[in-house]
Write a protein that holds these residues in place. Structure first.
Motif, mmCIF file in Angstrom:
data_model
loop_
_atom_site.group_PDB
_atom_site.id
_atom_site.type_symbol
_atom_site.label_atom_id
_atom_site.label_comp_id
_atom_site.label_asym_id
_atom_site.label_seq_id
_atom_site.Cartn_x
_atom_site.Cartn_y
_atom_site.Cartn_z
ATOM 1 N N GLU A 181 0.862 -1.182 0.000
ATOM 2 C CA GLU A 181 0.000 0.000 0.000
ATOM 3 C C GLU A 181 0.903 1.238 0.000
ATOM 4 O O GLU A 181 1.802 1.375 0.835
ATOM 5 C CB GLU A 181 -0.909 0.007 1.224
ATOM 6 N N ILE A 182 0.665 2.122 -0.950
ATOM 7 C CA ILE A 182 1.527 3.300 -1.104
ATOM 8 C C ILE A 182 0.684 4.554 -1.368
ATOM 9 O O ILE A 182 -0.489 4.466 -1.771
ATOM 10 C CB ILE A 182 2.540 3.122 -2.240
ATOM 11 N N CYS A 183 1.287 5.709 -1.132
ATOM 12 C CA CYS A 183 0.718 6.978 -1.593
ATOM 13 C C CYS A 183 1.874 7.849 -2.053
ATOM 14 O O CYS A 183 3.050 7.507 -1.871
ATOM 15 C CB CYS A 183 -0.095 7.662 -0.495
ATOM 16 N N ILE A 184 1.547 8.963 -2.658
ATOM 17 C CA ILE A 184 2.558 9.905 -3.128
ATOM 18 C C ILE A 184 2.370 11.229 -2.396
ATOM 19 O O ILE A 184 1.248 11.732 -2.298
ATOM 20 C CB ILE A 184 2.468 10.119 -4.650
ATOM 21 N N MET A 185 3.480 11.761 -1.894
ATOM 22 C CA MET A 185 3.457 13.065 -1.242
ATOM 23 C C MET A 185 4.378 14.003 -2.018
ATOM 24 O O MET A 185 5.534 13.660 -2.278
ATOM 25 C CB MET A 185 3.906 12.963 0.220
ATOM 26 N N VAL A 186 3.846 15.166 -2.381
ATOM 27 C CA VAL A 186 4.625 16.157 -3.106
ATOM 28 C C VAL A 186 4.840 17.372 -2.211
ATOM 29 O O VAL A 186 3.901 17.869 -1.586
ATOM 30 C CB VAL A 186 3.914 16.586 -4.412
ATOM 31 N N ILE A 187 6.084 17.832 -2.146
ATOM 32 C CA ILE A 187 6.424 19.022 -1.353
ATOM 33 C C ILE A 187 6.895 20.099 -2.322
ATOM 34 O O ILE A 187 7.879 19.905 -3.055
ATOM 35 C CB ILE A 187 7.526 18.705 -0.316
ATOM 36 N N LYS A 226 13.357 14.032 -7.429
ATOM 37 C CA LYS A 226 13.036 15.372 -7.928
ATOM 38 C C LYS A 226 12.425 15.180 -9.308
ATOM 39 O O LYS A 226 13.066 14.650 -10.209
ATOM 40 C CB LYS A 226 14.326 16.183 -8.006
ATOM 41 N N ASP A 227 11.173 15.600 -9.498
ATOM 42 C CA ASP A 227 10.522 15.331 -10.783
ATOM 43 C C ASP A 227 10.880 16.390 -11.814
ATOM 44 O O ASP A 227 11.628 17.336 -11.540
ATOM 45 C CB ASP A 227 9.004 15.191 -10.603
ATOM 46 N N ALA A 228 10.330 16.232 -13.029
ATOM 47 C CA ALA A 228 10.674 17.122 -14.136
ATOM 48 C C ALA A 228 10.229 18.552 -13.889
ATOM 49 O O ALA A 228 10.741 19.485 -14.516
ATOM 50 C CB ALA A 228 10.043 16.595 -15.434
ATOM 51 N N ASN A 229 9.281 18.757 -12.970
ATOM 52 C CA ASN A 229 8.793 20.105 -12.660
ATOM 53 C C ASN A 229 9.534 20.739 -11.486
ATOM 54 O O ASN A 229 9.166 21.826 -11.030
ATOM 55 C CB ASN A 229 7.297 20.047 -12.337
ATOM 56 N N GLY A 230 10.559 20.061 -10.981
ATOM 57 C CA GLY A 230 11.316 20.601 -9.868
ATOM 58 C C GLY A 230 10.669 20.390 -8.519
ATOM 59 O O GLY A 230 11.070 21.018 -7.528
ATOM 60 N N LEU A 231 9.673 19.512 -8.448
ATOM 61 C CA LEU A 231 8.981 19.234 -7.188
ATOM 62 C C LEU A 231 9.656 18.073 -6.462
ATOM 63 O O LEU A 231 10.153 17.136 -7.098
ATOM 64 C CB LEU A 231 7.517 18.887 -7.451
ATOM 65 N N LEU A 232 9.663 18.135 -5.143
ATOM 66 C CA LEU A 232 10.180 17.039 -4.342
ATOM 67 C C LEU A 232 9.052 16.018 -4.156
ATOM 68 O O LEU A 232 8.034 16.307 -3.532
ATOM 69 C CB LEU A 232 10.661 17.558 -2.989
ATOM 70 N N ILE A 276 1.067 18.150 -0.709
ATOM 71 C CA ILE A 276 -0.106 17.508 -1.289
ATOM 72 C C ILE A 276 0.086 15.997 -1.172
ATOM 73 O O ILE A 276 1.116 15.460 -1.593
ATOM 74 C CB ILE A 276 -0.291 17.895 -2.772
ATOM 75 N N VAL A 277 -0.894 15.327 -0.558
ATOM 76 C CA VAL A 277 -0.848 13.884 -0.361
ATOM 77 C C VAL A 277 -1.913 13.238 -1.234
ATOM 78 O O VAL A 277 -3.077 13.649 -1.209
ATOM 79 C CB VAL A 277 -1.070 13.508 1.110
ATOM 80 N N SER A 278 -1.527 12.227 -1.995
ATOM 81 C CA SER A 278 -2.477 11.559 -2.887
ATOM 82 C C SER A 278 -3.329 10.561 -2.105
ATOM 83 O O SER A 278 -3.111 10.308 -0.926
ATOM 84 C CB SER A 278 -1.713 10.815 -3.982
ATOM 85 N N LYS A 279 -4.273 9.955 -2.796
ATOM 86 C CA LYS A 279 -4.981 8.803 -2.234
ATOM 87 C C LYS A 279 -4.002 7.641 -2.096
ATOM 88 O O LYS A 279 -2.901 7.676 -2.624
ATOM 89 C CB LYS A 279 -6.143 8.410 -3.141
ATOM 90 N N ILE A 294 -2.229 13.903 -8.694
ATOM 91 C CA ILE A 294 -1.724 14.894 -7.747
ATOM 92 C C ILE A 294 -1.154 16.115 -8.469
ATOM 93 O O ILE A 294 -1.313 17.253 -8.019
ATOM 94 C CB ILE A 294 -0.665 14.246 -6.810
ATOM 95 N N THR A 295 -0.497 15.913 -9.611
ATOM 96 C CA THR A 295 0.016 17.060 -10.370
ATOM 97 C C THR A 295 -1.119 17.873 -10.973
ATOM 98 O O THR A 295 -1.020 19.100 -11.096
ATOM 99 C CB THR A 295 0.977 16.595 -11.488
ATOM 100 N N GLU A 296 -2.220 17.188 -11.323
ATOM 101 C CA GLU A 296 -3.397 17.904 -11.810
ATOM 102 C C GLU A 296 -3.974 18.790 -10.706
ATOM 103 O O GLU A 296 -4.415 19.923 -10.952
ATOM 104 C CB GLU A 296 -4.440 16.905 -12.310
ATOM 105 N N GLN A 297 -3.964 18.297 -9.471
ATOM 106 C CA GLN A 297 -4.440 19.104 -8.341
ATOM 107 C C GLN A 297 -3.574 20.339 -8.145
ATOM 108 O O GLN A 297 -4.077 21.426 -7.862
ATOM 109 C CB GLN A 297 -4.448 18.257 -7.057
ATOM 110 N N ILE A 298 -2.278 20.182 -8.304
ATOM 111 C CA ILE A 298 -1.364 21.316 -8.157
ATOM 112 C C ILE A 298 -1.650 22.368 -9.216
ATOM 113 O O ILE A 298 -1.703 23.572 -8.929
ATOM 114 C CB ILE A 298 0.100 20.836 -8.232
ATOM 115 N N ARG A 299 -1.869 21.898 -10.465
ATOM 116 C CA ARG A 299 -2.130 22.854 -11.546
ATOM 117 C C ARG A 299 -3.482 23.548 -11.385
ATOM 118 O O ARG A 299 -3.617 24.746 -11.609
ATOM 119 C CB ARG A 299 -2.083 22.134 -12.901
ATOM 120 N N SER A 300 -4.486 22.791 -10.979
ATOM 121 C CA SER A 300 -5.841 23.348 -10.964
ATOM 122 C C SER A 300 -6.198 24.066 -9.670
ATOM 123 O O SER A 300 -7.021 24.981 -9.675
ATOM 124 C CB SER A 300 -6.860 22.229 -11.230
#
Length: 535
Positions: A181-187, A226-232, A276-279, A294-300
């Motif tokens: 079980e995993i989730c993704i957290m973006v800082i 570190k993703d392509a958008n510079g997010l941790l 931002i924490v994903s499901k 999660i990246t869509e949430q950041i953009r919108s």
């Protein structure tokens, strides 16, 4: 394939050794010749040489002085000394300069072949040691942070296949397993930090990870990148294996810890961040979907917000993904075609089409969009190579075909790709045939001086690549062809009784008439004089 340098102040010895031995059989592709130690050092400075055979008794700089210089500057080069009986004890002193072997003059072909064979084998073993398991493991450990970062980025894009993933997880010592079980957290750091340089950014991110591990490490495994958008981005795995009811409480606890993490970053690092924490989902199949969500949430939702915290419990509608998102991921279609990465282009196109087939919100406009991007990559490739796309595919009608459905688009795209790839392969074959013809024309014009190196210089190719290309196309080595042509030319010249044997030998590029006679006998079973008498 390796290269060899022969050094002696007697040209006949150098030439005889260079042309008598079948060096290609010994995996020596290139043979350089030098008639002095000075010439030898010049060749070593300009070319990659693996083995040097040097006479010990040369004017100005002796063979021992030469190997001493080689030992200082080119430690990887193996040296063999040629010496007479009177010099043999003297030659033994050169052992401190790494001399690999000694040969007494006159050198027999068998002794020379045996020594060079041993050295070739030794060089191979040394290179094998370089890529041995121990060194690979040590290098791997040093590169682990970069490799882990790259692997997670590939997984975020959905590019890693499950069969290779299991191996990589074990190799990189990552505590993630199929089905976890995993989730993704973006800082996201909100401040531009104009007063910070790149190193300062790295230090801040490192400090954030230290805080995250301190707070979450007991209950969760963290895998950052570190993703392509510079997010941790942190992939999070819950260490506990509890039932579904208990996991709901665990998820709430994690959200609480994530909020505390945001607070502590502000408190101890004086930096404002959004988290931002994903499901929660399953590893690895849900990673790409969770990341896209999660990246869509950041953009919108966070375009004009700062210092926000969003948990994973957001409306399901947020999971809707654009059907053509893969079309614009790097590497682009243009880049893949430009580098002739046909297999990767085809694989990416297949994934785009599969996404389109699975999409529930696909419109005709999406099909036209995909068509426009793909045909644009085809035009780009054609014009980059100074060709017309209509010439590459051989059919102008297919360029104007109307495409309204995914099926039509799929058929059209792969038809075009196959045509372009076949055209490219035909052009490559034609290019190789032209190069083979060019090589033979050069040899015919320069029969007395032609060698692998002179031909390579004339056609601007590396000798090793040139030799491999020619042998692949014709089935014979360049030296074999040169010798065959020289013998054919010699036969023609022998018909002219006014020409002496040594004159023919010199005209064919052989400074030693005896050596020429030896080769002629091997080719035709008789000496040049015997051949002339038969005529």
């Amino acid at each position: 394939m390796l290269s060899l340098l022969i050094v002696d102040d007697e040209p006949t010895i150098v030439d005889t050794l260079a042309f008598t031995i079948d060096w290609e059989q010994l995996e020596i592709m290139t043979v350089y010749k030098a008639y002095s130690a000075k010439d030898a050092l010049l060749i070593l400075s300009e070319h990659a040489v693996d083995i040097v055979i040097a006479d010990i008794n040369m004017p100005r700089m002796t063979g021992i002085e030469l190997v001493a210089e080689i030992y200082q500057q080119y430690r990887h080069v193996k040296s063999v000394l040629l010496s007479g009986h009177a010099e043999f004890a003297y030659a033994k002193q050169a052992i401190k300069y790494g001399v690999s072997d000694y040969l007494l003059k006159p050198v027999s072909d068998e002794d020379l072949i045996a020594v060079i064979s041993r050295l070739v084998h030794k060089i191979k073993e040394e290179w094998q040691e370089v890529v041995s398991q121990t060194r690979v493991v040590d290098t791997l450990k040093e590169s682990l942070p970069i490799l882990k970062d790259k692997l997670l980025n590939e997984m975020l894009m959905g590019r890693v296949k499950e069969d290779s993933l299991v191996y990589l997880l074990d190799l990189y010592e990552l505590p993630f397993h199929l089905g976890d079980e995993i989730c993704i957290m973006v800082i996201r750091m909100e401040e531009s930090l104009p007063e910070f340089n790149e190193r300062d950014f790295y230090l801040v991110e490192y400090a954030i990870m230290n805080i995250a591990v301190e707070m979450l490490g007991d209950s969760h495994d963290l895998w950052p990148c570190k993703d392509a958008n510079g997010l941790l981005v942190l992939l999070v795995r819950n260490k506990s294996g509890r039932d579904d009811n208990e996991m709901v409480d665990e998820h709430k606890k994690f959200d609480s810890l994530a909020m505390q993490l945001q607070r502590n970053i502000g408190l101890y690092l004086k930096r404002v961040v959004s988290i931002i924490v994903s499901k929660w989902g399953r590893f690895p199949e849900d990673i790409s979907t969770l990341y896209s969500y999660i990246t869509e949430q950041i953009r919108s939702r966070l375009a004009n917000e700062s210092g926000c915290f969003l948990s994973g419990q957001l409306p399901e509608a947020a999971y809707v993904q654009q059907p053509l998102y893969r079309l614009y991921e790097t590497p682009t279609l243009q880049h893949l075609l430009e580098n002739r990465r046909w297999g990767e282009y085809r694989e990416k196109l297949e994934m785009v089409i599969e996404d389109m087939k699975q999409a529930g919100n696909l419109s005709e406009e999406h099909v036209r969009e995909a068509y426009t991007v793909v045909v644009g990559s085809f035009y780009y490739y054609a014009h980059k190579h100074n060709r017309l796309l209509s010439d590459l595919v051989g059919n102008t009608a297919v360029l104007d075909r109307s495409v309204y459905s995914v099926q039509q688009f799929s058929e059209w795209a792969f038809y075009m790709l196959d045509k372009i790839q076949r055209s490219d392969q035909a052009e490559q074959r034609s290019s190789r045939e032209k190069m083979t013809l060019k090589i033979r024309e050069y040899i015919d014009r320069n029969l007395s001086t032609a060698s692998l190196q002179t031909i390579a210089d004339a056609v601007y190719l590396h000798p090793v690549y040139l030799s491999r290309l020619y042998k692949t196309e014709t089935g014979e080595g360049i030296s074999e062809y040169i010798q065959k042509q020289r013998m054919l030319k010699a036969v023609e010249m022998l018909k002219n009784n006014s020409l002496k044997i040594y004159e023919i030998s010199e005209h064919m590029g052989f400074k030693n008439a005896a050596y020429f006679s030896k080769l002629f006998r091997e080719e035709y079973g008789m000496t040049p004089n015997e051949f002339r008498e038969q005529l």
